[in-house]
Write a protein that holds these residues in place. Sequence first.
Motif, PDB file in Angstrom:
ATOM      1  N   ASN A   1       0.816  -1.208   0.000  1.00  0.00           N
ATOM      2  CA  ASN A   1       0.000   0.000   0.000  1.00  0.00           C
ATOM      3  C   ASN A   1       0.853   1.263   0.000  1.00  0.00           C
ATOM      4  O   ASN A   1       0.334   2.369   0.000  1.00  0.00           O
ATOM      5  N   ASP A   2       2.193   1.083   0.024  1.00  0.00           N
ATOM      6  CA  ASP A   2       3.085   2.227   0.081  1.00  0.00           C
ATOM      7  C   ASP A   2       3.421   2.734  -1.322  1.00  0.00           C
ATOM      8  O   ASP A   2       3.587   1.947  -2.256  1.00  0.00           O
ATOM      9  N   GLN A   3       3.516   4.053  -1.444  1.00  0.00           N
ATOM     10  CA  GLN A   3       4.012   4.670  -2.657  1.00  0.00           C
ATOM     11  C   GLN A   3       5.454   5.089  -2.388  1.00  0.00           C
ATOM     12  O   GLN A   3       5.719   5.847  -1.460  1.00  0.00           O
TER      13      GLN A   3
ATOM     14  N   SER B   1       6.881   9.162   5.773  1.00  0.00           N
ATOM     15  CA  SER B   1       5.872  10.172   6.117  1.00  0.00           C
ATOM     16  C   SER B   1       5.929  10.525   7.594  1.00  0.00           C
ATOM     17  O   SER B   1       6.108   9.661   8.458  1.00  0.00           O
TER      18      SER B   1
ATOM     19  N   LYS C   1      -5.959  16.835   1.802  1.00  0.00           N
ATOM     20  CA  LYS C   1      -6.412  15.706   1.005  1.00  0.00           C
ATOM     21  C   LYS C   1      -5.790  15.751  -0.394  1.00  0.00           C
ATOM     22  O   LYS C   1      -5.817  16.767  -1.069  1.00  0.00           O
ATOM     23  N   GLY C   2      -5.200  14.619  -0.773  1.00  0.00           N
ATOM     24  CA  GLY C   2      -4.603  14.526  -2.098  1.00  0.00           C
ATOM     25  C   GLY C   2      -3.147  14.928  -2.155  1.00  0.00           C
ATOM     26  O   GLY C   2      -2.481  14.750  -3.181  1.00  0.00           O
ATOM     27  N   GLN C   3      -2.609  15.474  -1.051  1.00  0.00           N
ATOM     28  CA  GLN C   3      -1.219  15.889  -1.033  1.00  0.00           C
ATOM     29  C   GLN C   3      -0.351  14.885  -0.287  1.00  0.00           C
ATOM     30  O   GLN C   3      -0.806  14.191   0.609  1.00  0.00           O
ATOM     31  N   TYR C   4       0.902  14.831  -0.659  1.00  0.00           N
ATOM     32  CA  TYR C   4       1.913  13.990   0.005  1.00  0.00           C
ATOM     33  C   TYR C   4       1.460  12.533   0.119  1.00  0.00           C
ATOM     34  O   TYR C   4       1.487  11.935   1.180  1.00  0.00           O
ATOM     35  N   GLN C   5       1.051  11.956  -1.007  1.00  0.00           N
ATOM     36  CA  GLN C   5       0.614  10.566  -1.011  1.00  0.00           C
ATOM     37  C   GLN C   5       1.787   9.591  -1.068  1.00  0.00           C
ATOM     38  O   GLN C   5       1.616   8.394  -0.815  1.00  0.00           O
ATOM     39  N   ILE C   6       2.975  10.091  -1.424  1.00  0.00           N
ATOM     40  CA  ILE C   6       4.177   9.260  -1.402  1.00  0.00           C
ATOM     41  C   ILE C   6       4.558   9.010   0.053  1.00  0.00           C
ATOM     42  O   ILE C   6       4.786   9.942   0.816  1.00  0.00           O
ATOM     43  N   SER C   7       4.617   7.748   0.459  1.00  0.00           N
ATOM     44  CA  SER C   7       4.867   7.427   1.868  1.00  0.00           C
ATOM     45  C   SER C   7       6.337   7.196   2.181  1.00  0.00           C
ATOM     46  O   SER C   7       6.741   7.237   3.341  1.00  0.00           O
TER      47      SER C   7
END
Length: 255
Positions: A24-26, A221, A229-235
């Motif tokens: 589930n990690d980007q 993160s 919401k929608g920002q910093y989705q890279i974990s």
Amino acid sequence: MYKKLLACGMALLMCGCSAKAAGNDQVLTVGLSSEMNGTFSPMYYQTTNDSYVVDLVYQGLLKYNKKGELVADLAKSLPEISEDGKTMTFKLKKGIQFSDGSKFTSKDVQTTFTVMADPSYTGRFANNVDFLDGYSEYHDADASSFTGVETPDNYTVVFHLDKPRIDAVSTLGTQKICSSEYLNYKKGKTENIEKKNSKPIGTGAYVLKKFEKTSGASLVSNSKFKAKKGQYQISKIMIKKTDTSTEVKELENGT
């Protein structure tokens, strides 16, 4: 011509970065042409490579948006400036935490700027504070406090300039802020702060998990950071030195 330059720039950028999903990690992997030094303090970093980590870990009172405009970050809004241009007041956001759980307040801002005015400071950013009132008295004499940065309460910071300066808002506003509690600053003893340069504590979207010169930096993160919401989705972000002769192959392999 502009479109050609833009296309070339994007191609170069993509040669240095790859992204993939791990469960589930980007994960974003960034390749550099040279090693990082590991000086990850906004008051002491020397190289562009180290600044990448600084920008991920720390925040300033203000930041630039994608249009190149200054907007609020740790501050609630752009500063209120006096008619003579010599006083600049920032109101700070409440409820922000550093990655170690300590609260962000005006004391953190004051300490960050005071360190750069210290007589024992060895970094390269003294010119970010030497135009503030009281700099000479603090840096060159026996003043016990730096009067150029005033904190009327926990969420207000007032900068007093010795004279108006056209770049004062950007210079003061975009300076990344450190944790006063973590720095434990004492006048004349900034060498104790320098020892912490490789272990940054900030309010930004990421936390430095591990760094080695040979393998690079690993960031994850920041659980204390409140992303929109929608920002910093890279974990997870990996930043490492990559051999230019193999970088395209590594990009294809996702490494």
